[in-house]
Motif scaffolding. Sequence first.
Motif, PDB file in Angstrom:
ATOM      1  N   LEU A  78      -0.574  -6.476   0.624  1.00 23.52           N
ATOM      2  CA  LEU A  78      -0.443  -5.239  -0.156  1.00 23.52           C
ATOM      3  C   LEU A  78       0.803  -4.472   0.237  1.00 23.52           C
ATOM      4  CD1 LEU A  78      -4.158  -4.034  -0.055  1.00 23.52           C
ATOM      5  CD2 LEU A  78      -2.936  -5.124  -1.951  1.00 23.52           C
ATOM      6  N   LYS A  79       1.338  -3.617  -0.618  1.00 25.98           N
ATOM      7  CA  LYS A  79       0.685  -3.375  -1.897  1.00 25.98           C
ATOM      8  C   LYS A  79       1.200  -4.291  -2.987  1.00 25.98           C
ATOM      9  CE  LYS A  79       1.015   1.508  -0.881  1.00 25.98           C
ATOM     10  NZ  LYS A  79       1.680   2.769  -1.314  1.00 25.98           N
ATOM     11  N   ALA A  90       1.387  -4.451   5.051  1.00 26.56           N
ATOM     12  CA  ALA A  90       2.607  -4.315   5.852  1.00 26.56           C
ATOM     13  C   ALA A  90       3.609  -3.552   5.016  1.00 26.56           C
ATOM     14  CB  ALA A  90       3.163  -5.680   6.226  1.00 26.56           C
ATOM     15  N   SER A  91       4.625  -3.036   5.639  1.00 31.77           N
ATOM     16  CA  SER A  91       5.627  -2.325   4.874  1.00 31.77           C
ATOM     17  C   SER A  91       6.999  -2.518   5.507  1.00 31.77           C
ATOM     18  CB  SER A  91       5.287  -0.829   4.834  1.00 31.77           C
ATOM     19  OG  SER A  91       6.168  -0.195   3.952  1.00 31.77           O
ATOM     20  N   VAL A 136       9.253  -4.152  10.056  1.00 34.25           N
ATOM     21  CA  VAL A 136       7.994  -4.502   9.390  1.00 34.25           C
ATOM     22  C   VAL A 136       6.823  -3.886  10.145  1.00 34.25           C
ATOM     23  CG1 VAL A 136       6.527  -6.397   8.623  1.00 34.25           C
ATOM     24  CG2 VAL A 136       9.019  -6.652   8.581  1.00 34.25           C
ATOM     25  N   HIS A 137       6.093  -3.023   9.468  1.00 38.49           N
ATOM     26  CA  HIS A 137       4.921  -2.387  10.080  1.00 38.49           C
ATOM     27  C   HIS A 137       3.641  -3.041   9.583  1.00 38.49           C
ATOM     28  CE1 HIS A 137       7.346   1.002  11.446  1.00 38.49           C
ATOM     29  NE2 HIS A 137       7.905   1.000  10.259  1.00 38.49           N
ATOM     30  N   GLY A 168      12.917 -12.162   3.893  1.00 38.23           N
ATOM     31  CA  GLY A 168      11.999 -13.060   4.601  1.00 38.23           C
ATOM     32  C   GLY A 168      11.453 -12.477   5.893  1.00 38.23           C
ATOM     33  N   ARG A 169      11.876 -11.276   6.235  1.00 32.89           N
ATOM     34  CA  ARG A 169      11.425 -10.677   7.505  1.00 32.89           C
ATOM     35  C   ARG A 169       9.919 -10.430   7.508  1.00 32.89           C
ATOM     36  NH1 ARG A 169      16.263  -7.534   6.920  1.00 32.89           N
ATOM     37  NH2 ARG A 169      17.780  -8.044   8.528  1.00 32.89           N
ATOM     38  N   THR A 170       9.409  -9.926   6.383  1.00 29.52           N
ATOM     39  CA  THR A 170       7.981  -9.593   6.317  1.00 29.52           C
ATOM     40  C   THR A 170       7.147 -10.844   6.538  1.00 29.52           C
ATOM     41  OG1 THR A 170       8.532  -7.883   4.687  1.00 29.52           O
ATOM     42  CG2 THR A 170       6.212  -8.519   4.862  1.00 29.52           C
ATOM     43  N   LEU A 171       7.456 -11.908   5.809  1.00 26.66           N
ATOM     44  CA  LEU A 171       6.672 -13.138   5.923  1.00 26.66           C
ATOM     45  C   LEU A 171       6.802 -13.776   7.295  1.00 26.66           C
ATOM     46  CD1 LEU A 171       7.015 -14.963   2.500  1.00 26.66           C
ATOM     47  CD2 LEU A 171       4.948 -14.054   3.570  1.00 26.66           C
TER      48      LEU A 171
END
Length: 183
Positions: free
Chosen positions: A51-52, A76-77, A89-90, A114-117
Amino acid sequence: MSASIADPRLDGRAVNRIAYEAETIASRVSELGAEISADYPDGDLLVLGLLKGSFIFLGDLVRHITRPIQVDFLVASSYGSDTTSSGDVHMVYDPETVLEGRHILLVEDIVDSGRTLSRLMDLLSVRRPRSLAICALLHKHIAEHLRYPVRYVGFDAPNEFLVGYGLDHAENFRHLPYIASLQ
Ligand code: PRP
């Protein structure tokens, strides 16, 4: 080119062009659902929506998966109110469901840097799932930071700021039934 899309949802705000029409998205999401259903013949499958941004994609996708699944979410955000990723990334919500021994399909709206993943896959891997794969509706293929393959890709996306079908700019535009470019 400047705003020329006549849509009351936009309230006169600048959206350059429609990148993916609702019908195009629906057809591709249906194909992805069929592919996923065929690829997981056995075992517990947990579909984890990030999300979101993935909320609409996930809602549509799971209705095209014709095998038993469970659904949970991660939050995450990485963006603030700007149009570029902050890289920070939180984790805001971490699923409490047991991941060990289960097939996990992480569903993302868009792969940008790609940082979040990368961060989330690192965190999920250590919980010893039976398998761990990524399904992304959009993939820009510019992800220098992504250390994991994206097994299911809806569309190879242009390197533009995309909104709609769950994707936002400063929390706006998520409800558009199509995906549009702000550039
Ligand atoms: C956006 C998007 C992806 C991520 C992609 O999420 O939904 O999750 O950034 O960027 P990356 O590949 O550069 O990490 P965002 O942090 O804006 O949160 P949101 O899903 O709540 O919109």
